[in-house]
Design a protein around this motif. Sequence first.
Motif, PDB file in Angstrom:
ATOM      1  N   GLU A 114      -8.718  -7.353  15.131  1.00 27.18           N
ATOM      2  CA  GLU A 114      -9.345  -7.185  14.015  1.00 27.18           C
ATOM      3  C   GLU A 114      -7.605  -6.141  13.955  1.00 27.18           C
ATOM      4  OE1 GLU A 114     -10.399  -7.692  10.213  1.00 27.18           O
ATOM      5  OE2 GLU A 114     -10.801  -8.930  11.889  1.00 27.18           O
ATOM      6  N   GLN A 115      -6.725  -6.559  12.944  1.00 31.77           N
ATOM      7  CA  GLN A 115      -4.793  -6.145  12.758  1.00 31.77           C
ATOM      8  C   GLN A 115      -5.358  -4.947  13.915  1.00 31.77           C
ATOM      9  OE1 GLN A 115      -5.935  -3.688   8.994  1.00 31.77           O
ATOM     10  NE2 GLN A 115      -6.665  -5.689   7.680  1.00 31.77           N
ATOM     11  N   ASP A 118       1.298  -5.850  15.798  1.00 32.68           N
ATOM     12  CA  ASP A 118       2.250  -5.978  15.537  1.00 32.68           C
ATOM     13  C   ASP A 118       3.573  -7.122  15.137  1.00 32.68           C
ATOM     14  OD1 ASP A 118       2.122  -3.134  14.202  1.00 32.68           O
ATOM     15  OD2 ASP A 118       2.100  -2.804  16.024  1.00 32.68           O
ATOM     16  N   TYR A 142      -4.105 -14.598  11.941  1.00 34.81           N
ATOM     17  CA  TYR A 142      -2.992 -13.632  10.829  1.00 34.81           C
ATOM     18  C   TYR A 142      -4.781 -11.976  10.719  1.00 34.81           C
ATOM     19  CZ  TYR A 142      -3.080 -12.922   6.112  1.00 34.81           C
ATOM     20  OH  TYR A 142      -3.439 -11.617   4.634  1.00 34.81           O
ATOM     21  N   ARG A 143      -5.833 -12.331  11.312  1.00 31.98           N
ATOM     22  CA  ARG A 143      -6.858 -11.244  11.598  1.00 31.98           C
ATOM     23  C   ARG A 143      -6.354 -10.392  12.310  1.00 31.98           C
ATOM     24  NH1 ARG A 143     -10.165 -15.354  11.116  1.00 31.98           N
ATOM     25  NH2 ARG A 143     -10.916 -14.897  13.326  1.00 31.98           N
ATOM     26  N   LEU A 145      -3.323  -9.168  12.884  1.00 34.04           N
ATOM     27  CA  LEU A 145      -1.587  -8.760  13.272  1.00 34.04           C
ATOM     28  C   LEU A 145      -2.127  -7.203  12.066  1.00 34.04           C
ATOM     29  CD1 LEU A 145       0.543 -11.792  12.461  1.00 34.04           C
ATOM     30  CD2 LEU A 145       0.411  -9.539  14.029  1.00 34.04           C
ATOM     31  N   ARG A 146      -1.401  -6.239  11.995  1.00 31.67           N
ATOM     32  CA  ARG A 146      -1.440  -5.524  10.856  1.00 31.67           C
ATOM     33  C   ARG A 146      -0.778  -6.318   9.912  1.00 31.67           C
ATOM     34  NH1 ARG A 146      -0.158  -1.544  15.518  1.00 31.67           N
ATOM     35  NH2 ARG A 146      -2.829  -0.708  16.455  1.00 31.67           N
ATOM     36  N   PRO A 147      -1.440  -5.576   8.655  1.00 29.38           N
ATOM     37  CA  PRO A 147      -0.575  -6.151   7.588  1.00 29.38           C
ATOM     38  C   PRO A 147       1.039  -5.766   7.466  1.00 29.38           C
ATOM     39  CG  PRO A 147      -1.822  -4.130   6.928  1.00 29.38           C
ATOM     40  CD  PRO A 147      -2.686  -5.111   8.334  1.00 29.38           C
ATOM     41  N   ARG A 235       2.592 -11.465   7.858  1.00 32.54           N
ATOM     42  CA  ARG A 235       1.069 -11.096   7.279  1.00 32.54           C
ATOM     43  C   ARG A 235       1.954  -9.976   6.213  1.00 32.54           C
ATOM     44  NH1 ARG A 235      -4.677  -9.351   8.662  1.00 32.54           N
ATOM     45  NH2 ARG A 235      -4.979  -9.109   6.781  1.00 32.54           N
ATOM     46  N   SER A 237       2.380  -7.090   3.752  1.00 30.22           N
ATOM     47  CA  SER A 237       2.299  -5.256   3.999  1.00 30.22           C
ATOM     48  C   SER A 237       1.447  -5.364   2.907  1.00 30.22           C
ATOM     49  CB  SER A 237       3.228  -4.855   3.347  1.00 30.22           C
ATOM     50  OG  SER A 237       4.829  -5.137   4.117  1.00 30.22           O
ATOM     51  N   SER A 239      -1.776  -6.962   2.498  1.00 28.78           N
ATOM     52  CA  SER A 239      -3.015  -7.930   2.529  1.00 28.78           C
ATOM     53  C   SER A 239      -3.613  -6.817   3.423  1.00 28.78           C
ATOM     54  CB  SER A 239      -2.531  -9.648   3.302  1.00 28.78           C
ATOM     55  OG  SER A 239      -1.765  -9.125   4.531  1.00 28.78           O
TER      56      SER A 239
END
Length: 239
Positions: A114-115, A118, A142-143, A145-147, A235, A237, A239
Amino acid sequence: MFSPQGPSLRELAIQALSSVERGYDLLAPKFDHTPFRTPDGLLAATADALGPLGPFDQGLDVCCGTGAGMRVLKPLCQGGVTGVDFSAGMLAQAREAHPDAEWVRADVRDLPFEQAYDLAVSFGALGHFLPAERPALFSGVYRALRPGGLFAFPIAAPPPISSVWYWTLLGFDLVMRVRNAVWRPPFVMYYRTCPLHEIRDDLTAAGFTVTTAPLPALGEREDGSPRYGLVLARRPSGS
């Protein structure tokens, strides 16, 4: 196609009649001596294309296999690097080759992150997922990755219908479909189920902003277009 250290025809046949996970467990000790390993030239071209887009902190190799993608992530990521795969055998080989990386066994259709990253990369894995499974894979990345994080993977241009390669890939996929229709467990590995427009649509549906970049170092087709491109799914920035 195979070095003397690679698998025998008998070993390949046993692998092909196994599940995907069991097949790769069996193949793992000799995988790097097969043409299935991601070529060094493709890894180098990907690293060169990603370099100007960094710097990156934490990196993730999705469907890492024996860890070839670490040759891309380690020079680009200033923090730690992680590989995730569901084959214990492949992870054992990766851990031996790259003891300084973190290795996680998990089904990438349900990534346990979860986030946390990078930059995420993947090499040669999309053919192991049926089109209906790609949304879960892409949503999980997607989850993870960090924004502002980036998911990147190379993709080959489709060969022209007049080429031997076109008919070779078509024949392989047909053989695999017949095999999976008559034998259980299935072994999912197809070369013609990942057209770029469908991948782009699935990534966009998962929330990514998608662009592509050519990989000119890998050559051109007869019409002058690049043989390979790099899919860049970011992703947003906010989000």
